[in-house]
Design an enzyme around this catalytic site. Structure first.
Site, PDB file in Angstrom:
ATOM      1  N   HIS A   1       0.811  -1.216   0.000  1.00 30.15           N
ATOM      2  CA  HIS A   1       0.000   0.000   0.000  1.00 30.15           C
ATOM      3  C   HIS A   1       0.846   1.269   0.000  1.00 30.15           C
ATOM      4  O   HIS A   1       0.440   2.281  -0.562  1.00 30.15           O
ATOM      5  CB  HIS A   1      -0.956   0.007   1.190  1.00 30.15           C
ATOM      6  N   GLY A   2       1.976   1.234   0.647  1.00 31.23           N
ATOM      7  CA  GLY A   2       2.796   2.447   0.652  1.00 31.23           C
ATOM      8  C   GLY A   2       4.105   2.261   1.369  1.00 31.23           C
ATOM      9  O   GLY A   2       4.242   1.388   2.220  1.00 31.23           O
TER      10      GLY A   2
END
Lengths: 317, 473
Positions: B322-323
Site C-alpha cells: 500500500h505504501g
C-alpha cells in the site's frame, strides 16, 4: 461474420432506439426534478434576511454604502463599520467573506461597480493570498448562486474549472451543499442569532493557546492569475475615482522573515500610488494575546483598536 | 483523468460509442489507444516505464512457454525482477534509503546513496501486480503466452482498471479482448447503474467524509479525542466508499463494453470475522497474495506456527504494497495479528461465554467488533506518521475535549451519506429478494430512482473533491 462488418446489426439497432428513448425519458425526469428543486432552493436562498449567505447577497445586490471593506475572514472579523461611520461620517459595510480571497473580492467589486461607485474601499490583504492554492478556486463556489444573474462575475467563477459553463446548466448545482444552510438561514430562530453589524462579525473570545516565539514564513511560488486580479482591483478603483487603501492586518506572532504576498502587494500598491499600511508587525498587536481570538483573527476588542488605527491613517478624508 | 471528472464522462462517452461502431476485431486498437491516452493524462512520460515492463513481460511470457523445463524459471525471474525493480525504484527507494540513513546515523556514518526526486507513477502497484500474475500463470502452465503484443499491452493497460484495479488475472481478462460483445441494452444498463452508484459513493459519501477526516488527521495537535473518534469512524467509511466506488465505476465501465471484471468488494463491514472481512475487502489483492505468496509459502498445509508466520508475512507485505511508510506496515501487521488471534481464540471455549443470546444480537456484536478492529487499524493507515497515529490513539483513549465541527451541515451531510450507504448495503446483504428501486420491473420506478440518485449527486455531492485514495498506490 465478415471481418469488417459493422458491429451493430438490425436487432441491436432497435435496441439502441429503445435505449435512446429511455435515456431521453430519464433526462426529462432529471430536468424536471432539477428545475423544481433548483428553483425552490433559489427562492429560499434569496429569501434569507440574515446570516453568512445573506451577507454575500447584500454585498453584491443591495449595499450602497460609501465605505466598503473587502477581504477574507480577516476583514469580516476585524473591521467594525460602526467606528468608520462615527469617525468618517459616511455609511460603511463590511463585505469580507470567510475563506475567500482576491478572486472573490474582485468578483464582488465588479458586481458592485455595475450598480454604484463607493467613495472609499479598504482592502485587507493577508499573508499567502497570492500563493498557488487550488482551494482558493474551489471556494469560488460561494459565487455560484449569482452566476446566472451577474454576467460580470462569470469570468471569475469560470476560473474554478473549464466545465463551470456546463455545470451551471443545472438549476441545483449553484446551490450544491447549501440545502441545510438555506434551511437554517430561513429559520426564524436563526435570524436573531446570525445578526451582524453591517457585515462585521465580531469574535468575543481571547486567545488562550500557546505563544510561539516567532513564526518562520515559507518562501512560495505565486499565482499570476491572483496577482493580475489584484492589479485589476487597483485599476478599477483608480478608473472609477474610488479612494483605495490596502491593509495588512495584525498577526499574533512575530515572524523571522517577510511574506512574499505582502511584499509584492505593497510594491504594486506603491507603484500605483495607493496607500499600503502594514500592521502585521505593529507592536500594539504582536504577542498581545488578549486582543486575539486565534493566531490570525483579532477579537472584538482588537478589531475596534485596528478599525481606529486604520481610520487614523485614512483621515483626513 | 479522474473517474469523477467531466473529462472522464466525455472520454467514456466517445470511446464507448466508437467501440460499438467498430468491427469487433478492431476494437482492441481503440481500447489500447484510449487506455494510453487515459494513462498519459496523468504524467505522460510514465507510459515509457509501463512500455518497458510490458515489453519485458511479453517476451518473458513467450520465452517461458518455449523454454526447456530448467530454463523457464530464469525467464520468470527476469520478469519478476523487472517488475519488482520498477516498484523498488519508484516506490520504495527513498523509504529504504531513509531507514538506511537512520541506521547509519546510529554509527555516526553518513549515507552516500542519494534520494530520488521522482513522482510515483500512478497506479504502479496495481498494473505491476497484474503484469506479474501473467508471467506467473504462464510459468505455472495455467495460461498460454499471449503472442499478440497489442492484446498483451491492452491486458496491462486496459483503462477501466489500469490505475486502481481490480487486479485481474490473465485467465479471466485476456481472452475477453478477442470476444465479440454484442450491443446488449440490459448489460449496458447494468454497467451504467454500477457507475452511477460508484459516483454517488465517491462524490456524495467519500469526498464529503474526507473534508472532516482531512481536517482532523492533518492537524493532529489541534484536535480532541472526540474529534478523532468521529474522524476514525468517518475514515472507515471514506476509504471503503472511495475505493469500492472506483471498483464499481471500473467494473461498470468495462461491463458497458461487455467485459467482466472480478468483484472487488462484497460489503466488508458486514463481515462477522476478520477472516471474512478479508474475503470481502479488496478481493483481487487478497486473492493475489493468497495465490502467489500465501500458498507457495505453504499456506495452511504446514504446522500452526508456520501458518501464523505465513499470515504475518502476507499481511506485512500487503501493508508495504500500500505504501512506503511504517504506518502501512503497522496497519498490515495489525491485520495479520487479528487473523492469528482469531485463529488462536477459535479453539478456546470459555463456559461463561456460553450465554444464550438471540442470533441477530450475536451477529450485530460480531459485525460491530470487526468494524471496531478494522477502524483501529485504519488509524495507522490514514495517519501521516506513526507518532501521529499513537497521538490519535492516546487522545481517543482519553476522550477529552469538545467535538470539532465547522458548521452543523458538515456533520449532517456526512451522516446522511453514511445512512444512505448503510440503507443500500443492508438491503443488499439481508433483504436480497425484497423490493428494489434500481432493479424494479417497472421502468418508471427504475428511471425515477436513477433520477433521484442524480439529484442526490447534484444536491449533496462534493464536486471539488480530490482524487481516489488508492491512486497513490
Amino acid at each position: 461474420m465478415k471481418p469488417n462488418q459493422p458491429s451493430i446489426n438490425k436487432n441491436e439497432s432497435s435496441q439502441l432506439k429503445g435505449f435512446v428513448l429511455k435515456t431521453v425519458l430519464l433526462i426529462v425526469i432529471v430536468f424536471l426534478l432539477d428545475f423544481t428543486i433548483g428553483t425552490t432552493l433559489k427562492y429560499f436562498y434569496f429569501k434569507q434576511e440574515s446570516g453568512f449567505l445573506y451577507r454575500t447577497t447584500y454585498a453584491i445586490e443591495k449595499t450602497k454604502a460609501d465605505v466598503l471593506i473587502f477581504g477574507s475572514s480577516r476583514a469580516s472579523r476585524q473591521y467594525n463599520p460602526n467606528i468608520f461611520k462615527d469617525r468618517i461620517h459616511l455609511s460603511c459595510y463590511n463585505v469580507g467573506h470567510d475563506g475567500n480571497f482576491i478572486l472573490y473580492q474582485y468578483a464582488v467589486l465588479s458586481a458592485i461597480l455595475k450598480r454604484y461607485h463607493p467613495k472609499l474601499i479598504v482592502l485587507d490583504i493577508a499573508r499567502g493570498d497570492f500563493a498557488i492554492r487550488q482551494n482558493d478556486y474551489e471556494r469560488l463556489s460561494a459565487l455560484l448562486p449569482y452566476y446566472s444573474g451577474h454576467s460580470e462575475i462569470r469570468p471569475i467563477v469560470q476560473l474554478k474549472s473549464p466545465y463551470e459553463k456546463i455545470k451551471t446548466l443545472s438549476f441545483i448545482y449553484p446551490y450544491n451543499s447549501l440545502l441545510f444552510s438555506i434551511a437554517v438561514g430561513n429559520a426564524e430562530f436563526n435570524k436573531q442569532k446570525m445578526k451582524d453589524i453591517d457585515g462585521y462579525v465580531p469574535i468575543d473570545k481571547i486567545w488562550t493557546g500557546s505563544m510561539a516565539t516567532a513564526d518562520s514564513l515559507p518562501n512560495y511560488p505565486m499565482d499570476s492569475i491572483k496577482i493580475n486580479t489584484y492589479q485589476s482591483f487597483i485599476n478599477d478603483c483608480l478608473s472609477n475615482n474610488i479612494k483605495l487603501v490596502i491593509i495588512c492586518s495584525p498577526y499574533l506572532f512575530k515572524t523571522t522573515n517577510a511574506d512574499n504576498t505582502i511584499n509584492l502587494a505593497k510594491a504594486m500598491a506603491v507603484k500605483n500610488n495607493i496607500p499600503f499600511h502594514d500592521f502585521s508587525t505593529d507592536t500594539s498587536f504582536v504577542n498581545k494575546h488578549q486582543l486575539f481570538a486565534d493566531s490570525i483573527h483579532l477579537n472584538n476588542g482588537g478589531a475596534n483598536i485596528l478599525s481606529n488605527k486604520v481610520i487614523d491613517k485614512i483621515l483626513p478624508f | 483523468m479522474l473517474f469523477n471528472s467531466f473529462q472522464f464522462i466525455i472520454f467514456f462517452s466517445i470511446v464507448t460509442s466508437v467501440y460499438f461502431l467498430l468491427p469487433y476485431q478492431k476494437r482492441w486498437i481503440l481500447l489500447l489507444l484510449s487506455s494510453c491516452y487515459f494513462y498519459m493524462s496523468f504524467v505522460p512520460v510514465y507510459i515509457l516505464i509501463l512500455g518497458c515492463t510490458i515489453g519485458v513481460d511479453y517476451f518473458s511470457g513467450i520465452a517461458i512457454e518455449n523454454a526447456k523445463t530448467g530454463q523457464r524459471k530464469w525467464f520468470l525471474l527476469l520478469s519478476l525482477v523487472a517488475n519488482i525493480g520498477v516498484l523498488s525504484v519508484f516506490k520504495y527507494h527513498n523509504f529504504i534509503n531513509q531507514n538506511f540513513t537512520g541506521i547509519l546515523n546510529c554509527f555516526h556514518v553518513s549515507n552516500p546513496i542519494p534520494y530520488l526526486s521522482i513522482l510515483l507513477p500512478i497506479g504502479l502497484s496495481f498494473h505491476t501486480f497484474q503484469a506479474m500474475s501473467y508471467t506467473i500463470e504462464v510459468y505455472r502452465g495455467n495460461q498460454k503466452a499471449e503472442k499478440h503484443f497489442g492484446i498483451f499491452a491492452l491486458y496491462v493497460l486496459f483503462y477501466p482498471q489500469l490505475v486502481a484495479g481490480p487486479i485481474e488475472r490473465p485467465q479471466n481478462l485476456l481472452h475477453q479482448f478477442r470476444e465479440k460483445f454484442e450491443f446488449d441494452l440490459d448489460r449496458i444498463g447494468e454497467g451504467l447503474k454500477m457507475m452511477l452508484w460508484g459516483f454517488v459513493k465517491k462524490i456524495v459519501i467519500a469526498d464529503r467524509l474526507a473534508i472532516y477526516v482531512n481536517t482532523a488527521f492533518n492537524h493532529t495537535g489541534q484536535h480532541t479525542g472526540a474529534t478523532f473518534l468521529l474522524a476514525t469512524i468517518f475514515f472507515s467509511f471514506q476509504i471503503y466508499c472511495d475505493f469500492s466506488a472506483y471498483s464499481d465505476i471500473a467494473i461498470g465501465t468495462a461491463k458497458v463494453m461487455g467485459f467482466k471484471l472480478m468483484v472487488n468488494f462484497k460489503r466488508p463491514y458486514f463481515a462477522q470475522t476478520m477472516a471474512e472481512f478479508w474475503k470481502r475487502w479488496h478481493i483481487s489483492l487478497s486473492t493475489w497474495f493468497k495465490d502467489y505468496l500465501y500458498i507457495p509459502l505453504g499456506g495452511n498445509r504446514l504446522s500452526a506456527t508456520r501458518l501464523y508466520m505465513n499470515l504475518m508475512v502476507v499481511f506485512l507485505l500487503s501493508g508495504l504494497w500500500h505504501g512506503a511508510n511504517w504506518t502501512y506496515i503497522i496497519w498490515g501487521a495489525l491485520n495479520g495479528a487479528y487473523l492469528v488471534i482469531e485463529m488462536l481464540t477459535k479453539k478456546i471455549h470459555l463456559p461463561f461465554l456460553r450465554i444464550q443470546l438471540p442470533q441477530k444480537l450475536v451477529r450485530f456484536f460480531k459485525i460491530l467488533l470487526v468494524f471496531v478492529l478494522s477502524s483501529f487499524a485504519w488509524i495507522f493507515f490514514r495517519a501521516n506518521t506513526v507518532s501521529d497515529a499513537f497521538d490519535i490513539i492516546k487522545k481517543i483513549a482519553s476522550f477529552k475535549g469538545p467535538l470539532f465541527y465547522e458548521n452543523p451541515s458538515m456533520l449532517i451531510y456526512s451522516f446522511a451519506g453514511i445512512f444512505l450507504l448503510l440503507l443500500v448495503e443492508m438491503k443488499q446483504e439481508f433483504y436480497t429478494g425484497s423490493f428494489s428501486f434500481m432493479h424494479n420491473k417497472s421502468w418508471v420506478v427504475r428511471n425515477f430512482s436513477y433520477a433521484v440518485l442524480i439529484i442526490i449527486l447534484l444536491v449533496m455531492g462534493v464536486f471539488d473533491g480530490g482524487q481516489f485514495i488508492y491512486f497513490q498506490f
